[in-house]
Structure formats: C-alpha cells, structure tokens
Design a protein around this motif. Sequence first.
Motif, mmCIF file in Angstrom:
data_model
loop_
_atom_site.group_PDB
_atom_site.id
_atom_site.type_symbol
_atom_site.label_atom_id
_atom_site.label_comp_id
_atom_site.label_asym_id
_atom_site.label_seq_id
_atom_site.Cartn_x
_atom_site.Cartn_y
_atom_site.Cartn_z
ATOM 1 N N GLN A 57 0.832 -1.203 0.000
ATOM 2 C CA GLN A 57 0.000 0.000 0.000
ATOM 3 C C GLN A 57 0.871 1.259 0.000
ATOM 4 O O GLN A 57 0.586 2.225 -0.721
ATOM 5 C CB GLN A 57 -0.914 0.006 1.220
ATOM 6 N N GLU A 58 1.925 1.240 0.799
ATOM 7 C CA GLU A 58 2.833 2.394 0.828
ATOM 8 C C GLU A 58 3.483 2.604 -0.538
ATOM 9 O O GLU A 58 3.599 3.734 -1.023
ATOM 10 C CB GLU A 58 3.909 2.183 1.891
ATOM 11 N N ALA A 59 3.899 1.496 -1.168
ATOM 12 C CA ALA A 59 4.515 1.599 -2.494
ATOM 13 C C ALA A 59 3.517 2.129 -3.519
ATOM 14 O O ALA A 59 3.862 2.968 -4.359
ATOM 15 C CB ALA A 59 5.046 0.228 -2.920
ATOM 16 N N LEU A 60 2.283 1.656 -3.467
ATOM 17 C CA LEU A 60 1.253 2.136 -4.390
ATOM 18 C C LEU A 60 1.017 3.637 -4.213
ATOM 19 O O LEU A 60 0.901 4.384 -5.190
ATOM 20 C CB LEU A 60 -0.047 1.368 -4.170
ATOM 21 N N ASP A 61 0.954 4.076 -2.964
ATOM 22 C CA ASP A 61 0.750 5.497 -2.697
ATOM 23 C C ASP A 61 1.909 6.331 -3.237
ATOM 24 O O ASP A 61 1.715 7.403 -3.822
ATOM 25 C CB ASP A 61 0.587 5.736 -1.194
#
Length: 235
Positions: A57-61
Amino acid sequence: MIARPLTLIEARVLGTLMEKARTVPDTYPLSLNLVVTGCNQKTSREPVMNVTEAQAQEALDDLKALNLVFESHGSRVARYEHNFQRAIGVPEQSAVLLGLLLLRGPQTAGELRINTERWYRFADISSVEGFLDELAERPEDKGGALVARLPRTPGTREDRWAQLLCGPVALDAGSTSSGTSAAPPDGQEARIAALEAGLAALRATVERLCAELGVSPAGPEDAAAHATNPASEET
C-alpha cells in the motif's frame, strides 16, 4: 521521466501491475490483495520477496505520487493500474522489456525474448537488442538511459542488461541485481564478524602468554625464516 529512483518494493509493485495488465486482463486493474499476491510469486521473480499489505500500500501510494500508478474508482474495493508508458514516454516494446527487468533482474537479450512471450512477441533477438540499445542511448532531455549493459561475467557468452529505474547499477562483474552490487548470502556478514572477533581474542591470548613467558610472538615472516634456517637461533 521520474523524479527519483524507485525502491525495490516499488519496482516489484510496478512490475507486477505491468505484467498482470498484459497476462491476466480479466482481473485487471488489481486490488491490493492481488498486488501482494503478484509481488510474492515464487516463479518469474528475482529475487523472491515477501511483501506485506502495508508495504504494498505504501509503495502504491508513492507510485501514485510519481504518476506511475493511479487508482480506479467505481468499485467497492480500490483497484490500481499502472501509468508507466505515458509517464516514462516509451513504446510498448520498451515498456515490456523494462517490466521484465523490474521483475526478474538482469537478463540477456535471448532470455528477455523468451520471458516476454506472454507480454509481447518479438520477431527475433536483434529486435530485442534494438530496443535495448535505444533505451541505453536515451537522450538526457528525455530523462537519460533507462537500461545499462553489464560487463560479461566469466563463463558467459552473452551480455546481460539491467534496468536503471532503481538507480545506477554496480557495473562490477559480480553484480547480480540492478541498483546494488552483489550482497553476501544471509548470515555471512555475521559469520565473518564472529571469526574476526575470535581471531582477535586468540591473538590477544597469545600475546599475553608470550609476555608472561618473556618471549616475543613470531609473525609469519619470522616463522618462515625459522623454518628455513632453524640453526640461526642456536648460535
């Protein structure tokens, strides 16, 4: 053109989205759960990773902030798709090669041609090499080179190529992954440190014993000299 090098997890997430868009279009765009599953595949991945939902999720953001990914709306579950070609400004063939390099690490042109079969069918190896050369010679006003040719390692007949989206590549012959030089196997650094500590302790013990006995510890050169001329100490 992106503002900064990608992290390894960002590269894995982006590569996964690029792969699934071409190989399983029926389930694309991907939910977070499918992104994590794709990142952690045991096949077609180098290295194999264990990305958590929080990390994905952090990478997607972060990829959204770089305009490399956007979130699809109109679904109860958030879904994500890549924006790679538009953001980077490369044709389909180049995007396919970069996506494979993101997922599988450095590869030869022959390996890339085989591994891209489900993504895009190149006519021959020379076609693959042509697009790789274009990516390596990309002008600075378009963001600069996106791939680099690695020095040939002993025993190999073909050059390998690495992507530069994660930053500069260590161009030593032992380099095994883009963006970093070859890392020691798990636990090797700890074992080396333990051996060095043990050797230091042994050396200290020998020096203490020699001091108590009133003799000086012989170094390697002294030992070698004594072995070749043992009588020298008797005169």
